[in-house]
Design a protein around this motif. Structure first.
Motif, PDB file in Angstrom:
ATOM      1  N   GLU A 185       2.961 -67.857  43.402  1.00 45.57           N
ATOM      2  CA  GLU A 185       2.090 -66.896  42.726  1.00 45.57           C
ATOM      3  C   GLU A 185       2.905 -65.912  41.896  1.00 45.57           C
ATOM      4  O   GLU A 185       2.570 -65.628  40.741  1.00 45.57           O
ATOM      5  CB  GLU A 185       1.259 -66.150  43.762  1.00 45.57           C
ATOM      6  CG  GLU A 185       0.365 -65.101  43.165  1.00 45.57           C
ATOM      7  CD  GLU A 185      -0.250 -64.202  44.220  1.00 45.57           C
ATOM      8  OE1 GLU A 185      -0.926 -63.255  43.803  1.00 45.57           O
ATOM      9  OE2 GLU A 185      -0.061 -64.432  45.424  1.00 45.57           O
ATOM     10  N   SER A 230      -6.537 -70.843  35.881  1.00 41.58           N
ATOM     11  CA  SER A 230      -7.308 -69.929  36.736  1.00 41.58           C
ATOM     12  C   SER A 230      -7.730 -70.627  38.022  1.00 41.58           C
ATOM     13  O   SER A 230      -7.674 -70.044  39.107  1.00 41.58           O
ATOM     14  CB  SER A 230      -8.538 -69.401  35.999  1.00 41.58           C
ATOM     15  OG  SER A 230      -8.163 -68.459  35.024  1.00 41.58           O
ATOM     16  N   VAL A 259       2.576 -65.529  37.883  1.00 44.02           N
ATOM     17  CA  VAL A 259       2.218 -64.266  37.226  1.00 44.02           C
ATOM     18  C   VAL A 259       3.278 -63.881  36.199  1.00 44.02           C
ATOM     19  O   VAL A 259       2.949 -63.462  35.084  1.00 44.02           O
ATOM     20  CB  VAL A 259       2.033 -63.139  38.263  1.00 44.02           C
ATOM     21  CG1 VAL A 259       1.904 -61.788  37.587  1.00 44.02           C
ATOM     22  CG2 VAL A 259       0.837 -63.402  39.138  1.00 44.02           C
ATOM     23  N   PHE A 312      -9.645 -62.831  46.051  1.00 38.22           N
ATOM     24  CA  PHE A 312      -9.077 -63.401  44.831  1.00 38.22           C
ATOM     25  C   PHE A 312      -9.194 -64.922  44.808  1.00 38.22           C
ATOM     26  O   PHE A 312      -9.381 -65.514  43.743  1.00 38.22           O
ATOM     27  CB  PHE A 312      -7.622 -62.951  44.643  1.00 38.22           C
ATOM     28  CG  PHE A 312      -7.527 -61.701  43.831  1.00 38.22           C
ATOM     29  CD1 PHE A 312      -7.177 -61.749  42.495  1.00 38.22           C
ATOM     30  CD2 PHE A 312      -7.819 -60.476  44.390  1.00 38.22           C
ATOM     31  CE1 PHE A 312      -7.122 -60.598  41.730  1.00 38.22           C
ATOM     32  CE2 PHE A 312      -7.767 -59.321  43.646  1.00 38.22           C
ATOM     33  CZ  PHE A 312      -7.414 -59.370  42.309  1.00 38.22           C
ATOM     34  N   TYR A 357      -7.392 -57.792  35.971  1.00 37.77           N
ATOM     35  CA  TYR A 357      -7.712 -57.551  37.386  1.00 37.77           C
ATOM     36  C   TYR A 357      -6.934 -56.359  37.925  1.00 37.77           C
ATOM     37  O   TYR A 357      -6.505 -56.342  39.074  1.00 37.77           O
ATOM     38  CB  TYR A 357      -7.390 -58.800  38.224  1.00 37.77           C
ATOM     39  CG  TYR A 357      -8.302 -59.962  37.942  1.00 37.77           C
ATOM     40  CD1 TYR A 357      -9.450 -60.167  38.699  1.00 37.77           C
ATOM     41  CD2 TYR A 357      -8.029 -60.858  36.921  1.00 37.77           C
ATOM     42  CE1 TYR A 357     -10.296 -61.229  38.446  1.00 37.77           C
ATOM     43  CE2 TYR A 357      -8.867 -61.921  36.657  1.00 37.77           C
ATOM     44  CZ  TYR A 357      -9.999 -62.104  37.424  1.00 37.77           C
ATOM     45  OH  TYR A 357     -10.829 -63.173  37.166  1.00 37.77           O
ATOM     46  N   PRO A 372      -2.953 -59.063  40.585  1.00 41.09           N
ATOM     47  CA  PRO A 372      -2.211 -60.320  40.706  1.00 41.09           C
ATOM     48  C   PRO A 372      -0.686 -60.151  40.597  1.00 41.09           C
ATOM     49  O   PRO A 372       0.048 -61.004  41.073  1.00 41.09           O
ATOM     50  CB  PRO A 372      -2.740 -61.160  39.537  1.00 41.09           C
ATOM     51  CG  PRO A 372      -4.122 -60.651  39.330  1.00 41.09           C
ATOM     52  CD  PRO A 372      -4.007 -59.170  39.562  1.00 41.09           C
ATOM     53  N   TYR A 390      -4.109 -68.714  45.836  1.00 43.39           N
ATOM     54  CA  TYR A 390      -4.587 -67.580  46.633  1.00 43.39           C
ATOM     55  C   TYR A 390      -5.188 -68.055  47.954  1.00 43.39           C
ATOM     56  O   TYR A 390      -4.968 -67.432  48.991  1.00 43.39           O
ATOM     57  CB  TYR A 390      -5.648 -66.783  45.867  1.00 43.39           C
ATOM     58  CG  TYR A 390      -5.114 -66.000  44.695  1.00 43.39           C
ATOM     59  CD1 TYR A 390      -3.980 -65.206  44.801  1.00 43.39           C
ATOM     60  CD2 TYR A 390      -5.753 -66.041  43.463  1.00 43.39           C
ATOM     61  CE1 TYR A 390      -3.498 -64.487  43.730  1.00 43.39           C
ATOM     62  CE2 TYR A 390      -5.280 -65.322  42.378  1.00 43.39           C
ATOM     63  CZ  TYR A 390      -4.151 -64.545  42.517  1.00 43.39           C
ATOM     64  OH  TYR A 390      -3.678 -63.832  41.460  1.00 43.39           O
ATOM     65  N   GLY A 448      -1.908 -59.996  34.949  1.00 43.17           N
ATOM     66  CA  GLY A 448      -3.075 -59.641  35.756  1.00 43.17           C
ATOM     67  C   GLY A 448      -3.791 -58.400  35.274  1.00 43.17           C
ATOM     68  O   GLY A 448      -4.522 -57.770  36.042  1.00 43.17           O
ATOM     69  N   VAL A 474      -6.310 -65.634  35.173  1.00 42.23           N
ATOM     70  CA  VAL A 474      -6.133 -64.588  36.178  1.00 42.23           C
ATOM     71  C   VAL A 474      -4.766 -63.918  36.002  1.00 42.23           C
ATOM     72  O   VAL A 474      -4.628 -62.715  36.204  1.00 42.23           O
ATOM     73  CB  VAL A 474      -6.262 -65.183  37.601  1.00 42.23           C
ATOM     74  CG1 VAL A 474      -5.969 -64.149  38.664  1.00 42.23           C
ATOM     75  CG2 VAL A 474      -7.640 -65.774  37.799  1.00 42.23           C
ATOM     76  N   TRP A 475      -3.780 -64.682  35.574  1.00 40.21           N
ATOM     77  CA  TRP A 475      -2.420 -64.173  35.469  1.00 40.21           C
ATOM     78  C   TRP A 475      -2.052 -63.682  34.073  1.00 40.21           C
ATOM     79  O   TRP A 475      -0.947 -63.192  33.864  1.00 40.21           O
ATOM     80  CB  TRP A 475      -1.436 -65.241  35.909  1.00 40.21           C
ATOM     81  CG  TRP A 475      -1.536 -65.614  37.358  1.00 40.21           C
ATOM     82  CD1 TRP A 475      -2.040 -64.854  38.374  1.00 40.21           C
ATOM     83  CD2 TRP A 475      -1.105 -66.826  37.970  1.00 40.21           C
ATOM     84  NE1 TRP A 475      -1.953 -65.515  39.566  1.00 40.21           N
ATOM     85  CE2 TRP A 475      -1.385 -66.740  39.355  1.00 40.21           C
ATOM     86  CE3 TRP A 475      -0.522 -67.990  37.486  1.00 40.21           C
ATOM     87  CZ2 TRP A 475      -1.084 -67.758  40.247  1.00 40.21           C
ATOM     88  CZ3 TRP A 475      -0.235 -69.007  38.384  1.00 40.21           C
ATOM     89  CH2 TRP A 475      -0.504 -68.884  39.750  1.00 40.21           C
TER      90      TRP A 475
END
Length: 141
Positions: A86, A54, A90, A28, A117, A121, A61, A114, A109-110
């Motif tokens: 993190e 991101s 998120v 990640f 993904y 996440p 990460y 998530g 990414v969040w």
């Protein structure tokens, strides 16, 4: 010859499930950092906040992966703080992207907790925090 005590937290943190967490965090870190860097370099004017977020997620990460992979009390604390940051990211970004989608015109990414993904996440920091706290309890016993 005295018997050795239970494995120390420094060793235990990076064994078993800890190794899997380090691997997933590493993947990640690479994915989010590459994605954020590419988007900032090629499409900065479209959604700079989302792309920078991101990239920030990728750095978080990476720090978590290093904290989980290294031995020692300080590394464990670094991993704990990274996983907490993190989780907060998120939850905050996920909530904002669901209720106020205009805040993030492009996904991070969040975004959506998530969802892009497979919700990893969202689950990853919970597992990371659980593992770190479990190892810490083992260390105290």
């Amino acid at each position: 010859m005295p018997e050795t005590s239970a494995p120390t937290a420094a060793k235990t943190l990076r064994t078993g499930p800890g190794r899997l967490l380090v691997a997933v965090y590493g993947v990640f870190a690479l994915a989010a950092t590459a994605r954020g860097s590419y988007q900032l370099a090629t499409r900065f004017d479209e959604a700079p906040a989302a792309y920078a977020l991101s990239l920030f997620a990728g750095v978080v990460y990476l720090v978590a992966a290093v904290g989980l992979a290294r031995a020692g009390r300080t590394s464990r604390r670094v991993a704990l703080v990274s996983c907490a940051v993190e989780m907060a990211g998120v939850l905050v970004v996920g909530t904002a992207s669901v209720f106020w989608p205009s805040v993030f015109p492009e996904d991070t990414v969040w975004s959506g907790f998530g969802s892009g993904y497979l919700f990893i996440p969202l689950v990853l920091p919970a597992l990371g925090l659980w593992w770190i706290l479990r190892v810490h309890r083992m260390d105290r016993d």
